[in-house]
Design a protein around this motif. Structure first.
Motif, PDB file in Angstrom:
ATOM      1  N   SER A  63       0.818  -1.209   0.000  1.00 45.78           N
ATOM      2  CA  SER A  63       0.000   0.000   0.000  1.00 45.78           C
ATOM      3  C   SER A  63       0.855   1.264   0.000  1.00 45.78           C
ATOM      4  N   GLU A  64       1.887   1.299   0.835  1.00 46.03           N
ATOM      5  CA  GLU A  64       2.751   2.485   0.892  1.00 46.03           C
ATOM      6  C   GLU A  64       3.507   2.669  -0.414  1.00 46.03           C
ATOM      7  N   LEU A  65       3.920   1.567  -1.005  1.00 41.69           N
ATOM      8  CA  LEU A  65       4.595   1.632  -2.302  1.00 41.69           C
ATOM      9  C   LEU A  65       3.679   2.269  -3.345  1.00 41.69           C
ATOM     10  N   ALA A  75       1.153   4.251  -2.772  1.00 46.45           N
ATOM     11  CA  ALA A  75       0.887   5.641  -2.408  1.00 46.45           C
ATOM     12  C   ALA A  75       2.021   6.565  -2.847  1.00 46.45           C
ATOM     13  N   ASN A  76       3.215   6.028  -2.977  1.00 48.00           N
ATOM     14  CA  ASN A  76       4.376   6.825  -3.385  1.00 48.00           C
ATOM     15  C   ASN A  76       4.724   6.641  -4.860  1.00 48.00           C
ATOM     16  N   CYS A  77       3.862   5.960  -5.587  1.00 45.28           N
ATOM     17  CA  CYS A  77       4.145   5.623  -6.989  1.00 45.28           C
ATOM     18  C   CYS A  77       3.563   6.690  -7.915  1.00 45.28           C
ATOM     19  N   ALA A  78       4.403   7.216  -8.793  1.00 41.15           N
ATOM     20  CA  ALA A  78       3.944   8.192  -9.786  1.00 41.15           C
ATOM     21  C   ALA A  78       3.897   7.596 -11.185  1.00 41.15           C
ATOM     22  N   ALA A 112      -2.797   4.956  -5.715  1.00 38.21           N
ATOM     23  CA  ALA A 112      -1.866   5.290  -6.803  1.00 38.21           C
ATOM     24  C   ALA A 112      -2.358   6.524  -7.554  1.00 38.21           C
TER      25      ALA A 112
END
Length: 235
Positions: free
Chosen positions: A165-167, A169-172, A198
């Protein structure tokens, strides 16, 4: 030419993507399929996948179910090399408390009765939205081709996967999230949750499709993948 890595799910191989690979190859992409070995952790599977490319070479990903977990591992390891990601009927949560027990029962059943019997007895009512003998035959054949030892390794991957989930949330990265409206294994609620995390994602829910949306509604899935990854003019 854009390189596109297809990552199958549990008890699957590249045959699950046959229609998608045909469409995207015709669109100008060089399609490469990850075939699982007996690696039992995401780190080793990701290393196995990266050996399919030259060092530093960029690529995009199309991943189904457990393949999405491999995609997250690759995203964490080499984010600068990944261009776009399509997730088909996947999830981003860690294993649930009841997961390991259920999979242990499935493994024992497969050892006792065979993988084909496991598919028909345990999964035929959850894999597809509507009964389809031809598709179930394909799914059962992929399971047989996988074999018990690779299945055992895959179950360990599922049991030990981290929460992504954190990955997300930080994925552009540009991301396409596709799910079957009738998928009970990776339900629409999970697809919507990943989409909300995302920021640069698009969500598509496919009507009249269960977990294997790319098989049940291949034309729709192919169109969305074509539009997302681009045709030859963009490759």
């Amino acid at each position: 030419m854009s390189k596109l890595l297809f990552i199958p799910g549990t008890l699957c191989n590249g045959n699950v993507f046959t229609n998608q690979i045909t469409t995207l190859t015709n669109a100008g992409h060089q399609c490469i399929t990850l075939e699982y070995d007996q690696h039992n952790n995401l780190s080793d599977v990701a290393s196995h996948a990266l050996r399919l490319f030259d060092e530093g070479e960029p690529f995009s990903i199309c991943a189904f179910s457990m393949g999405g977990m491999v995609a997250f591992e690759l995203l964490a390891r080499v984010p600068e090399r990944i261009e776009k990601i399509a997730l088909l009927d996947s999830n981003a949560h860690a294993d649930k408390p009841q997961g390991r027990l259920a999979r242990s029962e499935h493994l024992n059943y497969a050892v006792s009765h065979g993988l084909e019997t496991l598919i028909h007895d345990q999964f035929s009512n959850v894999y597809l939205h509507k009964p389809n003998e031809a598709l179930m035959k394909l799914i059962a054949q992929m399971a047989q081709d996988t074999g018990i030892e690779r299945y055992r390794a895959q179950l360990e991957i599922l049991a030990t996967r981290p929460d992504a989930s954190e990955l997300l949330a930080n994925c552009a990265h540009p991301m396409l999230i596709i799910g079957g409206c009738n998928d009970v294994l990776c339900p629409p609620s999970e697809q919507q949750r990943m989409h909300s995390l995302a920021a640069n994602s698009e969500l598509v829910l496919i009507e009249d499709a269960g977990h294997f949306a790319m098989l049940e509604q291949s034309a729709q899935v192919n169109l969305h993948l074509y539009n997302f990854f681009g045709g030859a003019a963009h490759a």
